[in-house]
Design a protein around this motif. Structure first.
Motif, short mmCIF file in Angstrom:
data_model
loop_
_atom_site.label_atom_id
_atom_site.label_comp_id
_atom_site.label_asym_id
_atom_site.label_seq_id
_atom_site.Cartn_x
_atom_site.Cartn_y
_atom_site.Cartn_z
N GLY A 192 0.83 -1.19 0.00
CA GLY A 192 0.00 0.00 0.00
C GLY A 192 0.86 1.24 0.00
N THR A 193 0.44 2.24 0.75
CA THR A 193 1.21 3.47 0.86
C THR A 193 2.15 3.37 2.07
OG1 THR A 193 -0.40 4.55 2.30
CG2 THR A 193 -0.70 4.83 -0.10
N LEU A 194 3.12 4.25 2.10
CA LEU A 194 4.01 4.32 3.26
C LEU A 194 3.20 4.55 4.52
CD1 LEU A 194 6.88 4.31 4.37
CD2 LEU A 194 7.03 6.75 3.78
N ASP A 195 2.21 5.42 4.45
CA ASP A 195 1.34 5.70 5.59
C ASP A 195 0.62 4.44 6.06
OD1 ASP A 195 0.02 7.72 7.37
OD2 ASP A 195 -1.77 7.03 6.30
N GLN A 196 0.05 3.68 5.14
CA GLN A 196 -0.66 2.45 5.51
C GLN A 196 0.28 1.42 6.13
OE1 GLN A 196 -2.19 1.74 1.57
NE2 GLN A 196 -4.28 2.34 2.14
N CYS A 197 1.48 1.31 5.58
CA CYS A 197 2.44 0.34 6.10
C CYS A 197 2.94 0.74 7.48
CB CYS A 197 3.60 0.17 5.12
SG CYS A 197 3.14 -0.70 3.60
N ILE A 198 3.17 2.05 7.70
CA ILE A 198 3.58 2.51 9.02
C ILE A 198 2.46 2.22 10.03
CG2 ILE A 198 4.06 4.55 10.42
CD1 ILE A 198 5.57 5.69 7.97
N ALA B 247 0.09 -0.08 9.88
CA ALA B 247 0.00 -1.52 10.12
C ALA B 247 1.14 -1.99 11.02
CB ALA B 247 0.03 -2.27 8.78
N PHE B 248 2.33 -1.46 10.81
CA PHE B 248 3.48 -1.80 11.66
C PHE B 248 3.22 -1.38 13.10
CE2 PHE B 248 7.31 -0.36 13.80
CZ PHE B 248 8.10 -1.49 13.76
N MET B 249 2.73 -0.16 13.30
CA MET B 249 2.51 0.35 14.65
C MET B 249 1.38 -0.41 15.35
SD MET B 249 4.99 2.41 15.03
CE MET B 249 4.58 3.12 16.62
N ASP B 250 0.48 -1.03 14.59
CA ASP B 250 -0.60 -1.84 15.18
C ASP B 250 -0.11 -3.20 15.68
OD1 ASP B 250 -2.49 0.14 14.73
OD2 ASP B 250 -3.28 -0.78 12.90
N LYS B 251 1.09 -3.60 15.25
CA LYS B 251 1.65 -4.88 15.70
C LYS B 251 2.08 -4.75 17.16
CE LYS B 251 1.45 -6.58 11.53
NZ LYS B 251 0.25 -7.33 11.21
N PRO B 252 2.03 -5.84 17.91
CA PRO B 252 2.51 -5.79 19.29
C PRO B 252 3.98 -5.37 19.32
CG PRO B 252 1.35 -7.86 18.86
CD PRO B 252 1.51 -7.16 17.54
N ARG C 56 5.41 11.64 11.43
CA ARG C 56 4.08 11.74 10.78
C ARG C 56 3.07 12.36 11.74
NH1 ARG C 56 0.89 6.26 9.62
NH2 ARG C 56 1.20 6.28 11.85
N GLU C 57 3.10 11.95 13.00
CA GLU C 57 2.19 12.51 13.98
C GLU C 57 2.50 13.98 14.26
OE1 GLU C 57 -0.47 10.85 14.98
OE2 GLU C 57 0.24 9.21 13.73
N PHE C 58 3.79 14.33 14.23
CA PHE C 58 4.22 15.71 14.47
C PHE C 58 3.73 16.62 13.36
CE2 PHE C 58 7.43 19.08 13.94
CZ PHE C 58 7.30 19.69 15.15
N LEU C 59 3.76 16.13 12.12
CA LEU C 59 3.36 16.93 10.97
C LEU C 59 1.85 17.01 10.89
CD1 LEU C 59 5.88 15.60 8.33
CD2 LEU C 59 6.02 17.73 9.62
N LEU D 107 9.69 7.52 11.89
CA LEU D 107 8.82 8.10 10.87
C LEU D 107 7.38 8.24 11.37
CD1 LEU D 107 10.09 6.44 7.55
CD2 LEU D 107 10.22 8.87 8.19
N SER D 108 6.95 7.29 12.18
CA SER D 108 5.61 7.37 12.76
C SER D 108 5.48 8.60 13.65
CB SER D 108 5.30 6.11 13.57
OG SER D 108 4.04 6.22 14.17
N ARG D 109 6.51 8.84 14.45
CA ARG D 109 6.51 10.04 15.30
C ARG D 109 6.53 11.32 14.45
NH1 ARG D 109 9.07 6.44 18.80
NH2 ARG D 109 11.19 6.74 18.03
#
Length: 91
Positions: free
Chosen positions: A41-47, A49-54, A88-91, A84-86
């Motif tokens: 998918g997109t980088l956003d979707q992959c990030i 999905a990754f962050m949803d993992k334990p 993304r949230e900052f932006l 990158l997740s952090r």
């Protein structure tokens, strides 16, 4: 402050990316195996999905993406994805 790569760089979170998982044994990556795609998918979707993992299993994943220097490399490690997740949230 203008020389900070985070401040001056734009990341296209809509760019194509693939979340990969490494086969594991005892919650450790198997070095004799290769990773396989679990989400395209997109980088956003992959990030997301990754962050949803334990948290205890995130080390088994990485994201393959089109490089966007200096912040996005071809293969993003779990630590890099969390940063990158952090961002993304900052932006």
């Amino acid at each position: 402050m203008g020389d900070s790569p985070f401040r001056d760089s734009k990341v296209n979170f809509g760019a194509a990316a693939v979340l990969h998982k490494w086969p594991s044994l005892g919650n450790q990556r198997r070095p004799d195996r290769t990773s396989y795609p679990v989400i395209e998918g997109t980088l956003d979707q992959c990030i997301s999905a990754f962050m949803d993992k334990p948290a205890a299993t995130r080390h088994l994943y990485d994201i393959h993406a089109t490089p966007q220097p200096p912040l996005v490399t071809a293969i993003l490690s779990p630590e890099h994805i969390a940063e990158l997740s952090r961002l993304r949230e900052f932006l």
